[in-house]
Every structure is written in structure tokens, then in C-alpha cells.
Write an enzyme that holds these catalytic residues in place. Structure first.
Site, PDB file in Angstrom:
ATOM      1  N   SER A  12       0.829  -1.218   0.000  1.00  0.00           N
ATOM      2  CA  SER A  12       0.000   0.000   0.000  1.00  0.00           C
ATOM      3  C   SER A  12       0.863   1.268   0.000  1.00  0.00           C
ATOM      4  CB  SER A  12      -0.896  -0.033   1.251  1.00  0.00           C
ATOM      5  OG  SER A  12      -1.168   1.275   1.708  1.00  0.00           O
TER       6      SER A  12
HETATM    7  N1  LIG Z   1      -5.998   8.320   2.987  1.00  0.00           N
HETATM    8  C1  LIG Z   1      -5.588   7.100   3.625  1.00  0.00           C
HETATM    9  C2  LIG Z   1      -5.759   5.943   2.650  1.00  0.00           C
HETATM   10  C3  LIG Z   1      -5.653   4.611   3.351  1.00  0.00           C
HETATM   11  C4  LIG Z   1      -6.091   3.468   2.466  1.00  0.00           C
HETATM   12  O1  LIG Z   1      -6.903   3.647   1.549  1.00  0.00           O
HETATM   13  N2  LIG Z   1      -5.569   2.294   2.736  1.00  0.00           N
HETATM   14  C5  LIG Z   1      -5.961   1.141   1.949  1.00  0.00           C
HETATM   15  C6  LIG Z   1      -4.735   0.481   1.319  1.00  0.00           C
HETATM   16  S1  LIG Z   1      -3.992   1.516   0.131  1.00  0.00           S
HETATM   17  C7  LIG Z   1      -6.617   0.104   2.854  1.00  0.00           C
HETATM   18  O2  LIG Z   1      -6.258  -0.057   3.996  1.00  0.00           O
HETATM   19  N3  LIG Z   1      -7.606  -0.597   2.315  1.00  0.00           N
HETATM   20  C8  LIG Z   1      -8.261  -1.653   2.987  1.00  0.00           C
HETATM   21  C9  LIG Z   1      -9.537  -1.250   3.630  1.00  0.00           C
HETATM   22  O3  LIG Z   1      -9.884  -0.047   3.634  1.00  0.00           O
HETATM   23  O4  LIG Z   1     -10.230  -2.136   4.113  1.00  0.00           O
HETATM   24  C10 LIG Z   1      -4.146   7.222   4.107  1.00  0.00           C
HETATM   25  O5  LIG Z   1      -3.394   8.016   3.526  1.00  0.00           O
HETATM   26  O6  LIG Z   1      -3.774   6.553   5.066  1.00  0.00           O
END
Ligand SMILES: N[C@@H](CCC(=O)N[C@@H](CS)C(=O)NCC(=O)O)C(=O)O
Length: 216
Positions: A12
Site C-alpha cells: 500500500s
Molecule cells: N488516505 C488514507 C488511505 C488509506 C487506504 O486507503 N488504505 C488502503 C490500502 S492503500 C486500505 O487499507 N484498504 C483496505 C480497507 O480499507 O479495508 C491514508 O493516507 O492513510
């Protein structure tokens, strides 16, 4: 007091952004990997910590924080030996924040808009409109870097660690930077950021997964 724990998924971009910031600031962190491909994030134990179930998530002695750029600024404020990574000077900090918000609301969003449908929704091509949209953001980033060595001035800051993580993801997909010479020069300089190689490894795994689903 124990080291802050970072719930981290190396594939990520946001997670690698927080990881790079911690490395740059020099905070000893404990890493707990969350495998998104194995859908580990909706596990009850993780939901208790972060009901929004996203990585990165920080646990600093029971203080829980998510959003990668909020984590980076918290770590810089609390553990930075000096203010290099997150300047205290009002205007220098304002520029760092502007770049962080640019990444969060513009650059990273466009990268995600390209990669997410290919990874998870069966898309096999990058639509021209999405390609143009990202290149438009890259033009702005290249413009920032035409005036300064780093994205928010002459020293690296948490804006660089954040944008470096985003750029690593799209470069691992094979994005063409021919029209963006300042980004090319800056990205070479990013190799000096602590943790850069680990960041590249995670980005490569991400990029390979995207490329595997792209029509050749
Ligand atoms: N704006 C957030 C984005 C975080 C995000 O979208 N994380 C994703 C991976 S890139 C995630 O954890 N996805 C799994 C979920 O939301 O269940 C940041 O910068 O931390």
C-alpha cells in the site's frame, strides 16, 4: 514506554508513506503486517483498533491514529530530533502541508483511480482519460520541483516521504516520466531516504500485481 506499532501493508502506497516518514524521523517502530490480499483488515482484532479498517494505522502506547499523513506529522512532532522533516516555521510548514494535501486529494487519488479497477474490478486497460488526469497532476508536481530540490524546499520533508511512496507505486506499474525531468531527478534523490529500498520492494509487489492484470 514501548516503541510505537505501525500496522503496515508494504504493497500500500499510504502505508509505505507512513513507514518512510518513521524511518526518516528515526523513530524505532514495531511493524505489524496486515495482508490486504488475504483480507486480514476486517478481522475483529484490527477493527477494534481501527473501525475504518485501513492501513497504515499507528498505535503509540494506546493512542490510535490512522491516515498516513496525519501519522507522519504526529511522528515528526513527537519524535523528530529537530524540525527538518516538518518545519516549525509557519510558511515552510504551510508549503509542506500544501504538498501533503496535494498528494492526498489529487496525486494519490489519481493513482488509485488507475490501479484499483485493474487490481480488483477486472479492468485490463488504463483508460486514456485517467492517464491524462494523472499526467496532469504530474505536470504540477514537476512544476513544484522546477524551483526546489525537494518537493517543499531545499531539504527533504514528510511531503517527500509521502509523495515518494505514491510515485513508487505508479513507477512500479511502468509509468513513463519522459515529460517530467524534474520528477525523474527528484526520484533519483529519493534513493537517499532511509527505508527507500524496502519501500521499492513493496511497490514492486504492488506494480507486478497490477501489470499481471494488464492486457499486453
Ligand atoms: N488516505 C488514507 C488511505 C488509506 C487506504 O486507503 N488504505 C488502503 C490500502 S492503500 C486500505 O487499507 N484498504 C483496505 C480497507 O480499507 O479495508 C491514508 O493516507 O492513510
Amino acid at each position: 514506554m514501548s516503541a510505537p506499532k505501525l500496522y503496515h501493508e508494504p504493497r500500500s502506497g499510504p502505508s509505505r508513506g507512513a513507514f518512510l516518514a518513521a524511518k526518516a524521523i528515526g523513530v524505532p517502530i514495531e511493524i505489524e503486517k496486515v495482508d490486504l490480499m488475504k483480507k486480514e483488515q476486517p478481522k475483529e482484532s484490527f477493527l477494534k483498533i481501527n473501525p475504518q479498517h485501513c492501513v497504515p494505522t499507528l498505535d503509540d502506547d494506546g493512542f490510535i491514529l490512522w491516515e498516513s499523513r496525519a501519522i507522519a506529522s504526529y511522528l515528526a512532532e513527537k519524535f523528530g530530533k529537530d524540525d527538518q522533516w516538518y518545519p516549525k516555521d509557519l510558511r515552510r510548514r504551510a508549503v509542506v502541508n500544501q504538498r501533503l494535501y496535494f498528494d492526498s486529494s489529487n496525486l494519490y487519488v489519481k493513482i488509485r483511480a488507475i490501479c484499483y479497477p485493474i487490481l480488483f474490478m477486472g479492468e485490463t486497460e488504463i483508460k486514456t482519460a485517467l492517464k491524462d488526469d494523472l499526467n496532469n497532476s504530474l505536470k504540477f508536481l514537476d512544476g513544484f520541483l522546477s524551483n526546489t530540490k525537494w518537493v517543499a524546499g531545499d531539504n527533504p520533508t514528510i511531503a517527500d516521504t509521502s509523495i515518494c511512496a505514491s510515485m513508487s507505486s505508479i513507477l512500479a506499474v511502468g509509468w513513463d516520466l519522459t515529460d517530467f525531468p524534474n520528477i525523474q531527478r527528484w526520484f533519483k534523490d529519493c534513493a537517499s531516504l532511509p527505508g527507500f529500498e524496502e519501500n521499492l520492494e513493496g511497490a514492486k509487489t504492488f506494480g507486478d500485481a497490477v501489470k499481471k492484470n494488464l492486457k499486453q
